[in-house]
Design an enzyme around this catalytic site. Sequence first.
Site, PDB file in Angstrom:
ATOM      1  N   LYS A  60       0.833  -1.220   0.000  1.00  0.00           N
ATOM      2  CA  LYS A  60       0.000   0.000   0.000  1.00  0.00           C
ATOM      3  C   LYS A  60       0.862   1.263   0.000  1.00  0.00           C
ATOM      4  CE  LYS A  60      -2.751  -0.729   3.622  1.00  0.00           C
ATOM      5  NZ  LYS A  60      -3.891  -0.519   4.528  1.00  0.00           N
ATOM      6  N   LYS A  69       2.721   2.163   2.512  1.00  0.00           N
ATOM      7  CA  LYS A  69       2.657   2.724   3.866  1.00  0.00           C
ATOM      8  C   LYS A  69       3.728   2.089   4.745  1.00  0.00           C
ATOM      9  CE  LYS A  69      -1.947   4.255   5.149  1.00  0.00           C
ATOM     10  NZ  LYS A  69      -3.080   4.094   6.059  1.00  0.00           N
TER      11      LYS A  69
HETATM   12  N1  C2G Z   1     -10.589   6.751   8.842  1.00  0.00           N
HETATM   13  C1  C2G Z   1     -11.620   7.652   9.110  1.00  0.00           C
HETATM   14  N2  C2G Z   1     -11.334   8.915   9.486  1.00  0.00           N
HETATM   15  C2  C2G Z   1     -10.045   9.320   9.615  1.00  0.00           C
HETATM   16  C3  C2G Z   1      -8.988   8.423   9.368  1.00  0.00           C
HETATM   17  C4  C2G Z   1      -9.287   7.124   8.977  1.00  0.00           C
HETATM   18  O1  C2G Z   1     -12.813   7.286   8.992  1.00  0.00           O
HETATM   19  N3  C2G Z   1      -9.806  10.594  10.009  1.00  0.00           N
HETATM   20  C5  C2G Z   1     -10.934   5.392   8.422  1.00  0.00           C
HETATM   21  C6  C2G Z   1     -10.416   5.051   7.025  1.00  0.00           C
HETATM   22  O2  C2G Z   1     -11.302   5.569   6.034  1.00  0.00           O
HETATM   23  C7  C2G Z   1     -10.420   3.524   7.065  1.00  0.00           C
HETATM   24  C8  C2G Z   1     -10.068   3.226   8.546  1.00  0.00           C
HETATM   25  O3  C2G Z   1     -10.326   4.440   9.288  1.00  0.00           O
HETATM   26  O4  C2G Z   1     -11.741   3.033   6.813  1.00  0.00           O
HETATM   27  C9  C2G Z   1      -8.616   2.818   8.726  1.00  0.00           C
HETATM   28  O5  C2G Z   1      -7.806   3.847   8.198  1.00  0.00           O
HETATM   29  P1  C2G Z   1      -6.344   3.446   7.636  1.00  0.00           P
HETATM   30  O6  C2G Z   1      -5.640   2.634   8.661  1.00  0.00           O
HETATM   31  O7  C2G Z   1      -5.713   4.655   7.067  1.00  0.00           O
HETATM   32  O8  C2G Z   1      -6.783   2.459   6.456  1.00  0.00           O
HETATM   33  P2  C2G Z   1      -6.170   2.365   4.989  1.00  0.00           P
HETATM   34  O9  C2G Z   1      -4.703   2.469   5.035  1.00  0.00           O
HETATM   35  O10 C2G Z   1      -6.946   3.295   4.165  1.00  0.00           O
HETATM   36  O11 C2G Z   1      -6.498   0.816   4.639  1.00  0.00           O
HETATM   37  O12 C2G Z   1      -7.984  -2.708   1.908  1.00  0.00           O
HETATM   38  C10 C2G Z   1      -8.337  -1.467   2.509  1.00  0.00           C
HETATM   39  C11 C2G Z   1      -7.134  -0.818   3.131  1.00  0.00           C
HETATM   40  O13 C2G Z   1      -6.439  -1.737   3.967  1.00  0.00           O
HETATM   41  C12 C2G Z   1      -7.584   0.397   3.943  1.00  0.00           C
END
Ligand code: C2G
Length: 130
Positions: free
Chosen positions: A44, A46
């Site tokens: 990803k 990250k």
């Molecule tokens: N999130 C949110 N509000 C934020 C930050 C994050 O609602 N201010 C939500 C994201 O939209 C996601 C969840 O919290 O639904 C987890 O965020 P991340 O760990 O950043 O997830 P991400 O890296 O986007 O991974 O296959 C899907 C991916 O693994 C999603």
Amino acid sequence: MKRVITYGTFDLLHYGHINLLKRAKDLGDFLIVGLSTDEFNLIKGKKSYFDYNQRKILVEAIRYVDFIIPEYSWEQKISDIKKYKIDIFVIGDDWEGKFDFLKDLCQVIYLPRTPEISTTKIKLDLFRTK
Ligand code: C2G
């Protein structure tokens, strides 16, 4: 028994994550979190501060989370939804539209992100206040 699934890295756990998980759980009765492995995070693009095991300890302590599985690929969602008999896939709307291909298998819901907070913002703010 309505089963919900979501996926994410959940690094530096913050109230935006909790807000998402609470709303996800409120959509059903049982919430599974596909927690991104460190290897999948590389895919990803990250790099998480906490490794998988540390992030798992945090996420499994959240009252809204009923079960955690490792997320190691993009493709596994289809087999996960079938294997766990998922009714609803939910994720933040930063992913709007990206998972519509799952609509044949289950309901797909994109929830509004919590404004202002992100793991990146935390890192940047901490760096600035050095
Ligand atoms: N999130 C949110 N509000 C934020 C930050 C994050 O609602 N201010 C939500 C994201 O939209 C996601 C969840 O919290 O639904 C987890 O965020 P991340 O760990 O950043 O997830 P991400 O890296 O986007 O991974 O296959 C899907 C991916 O693994 C999603």
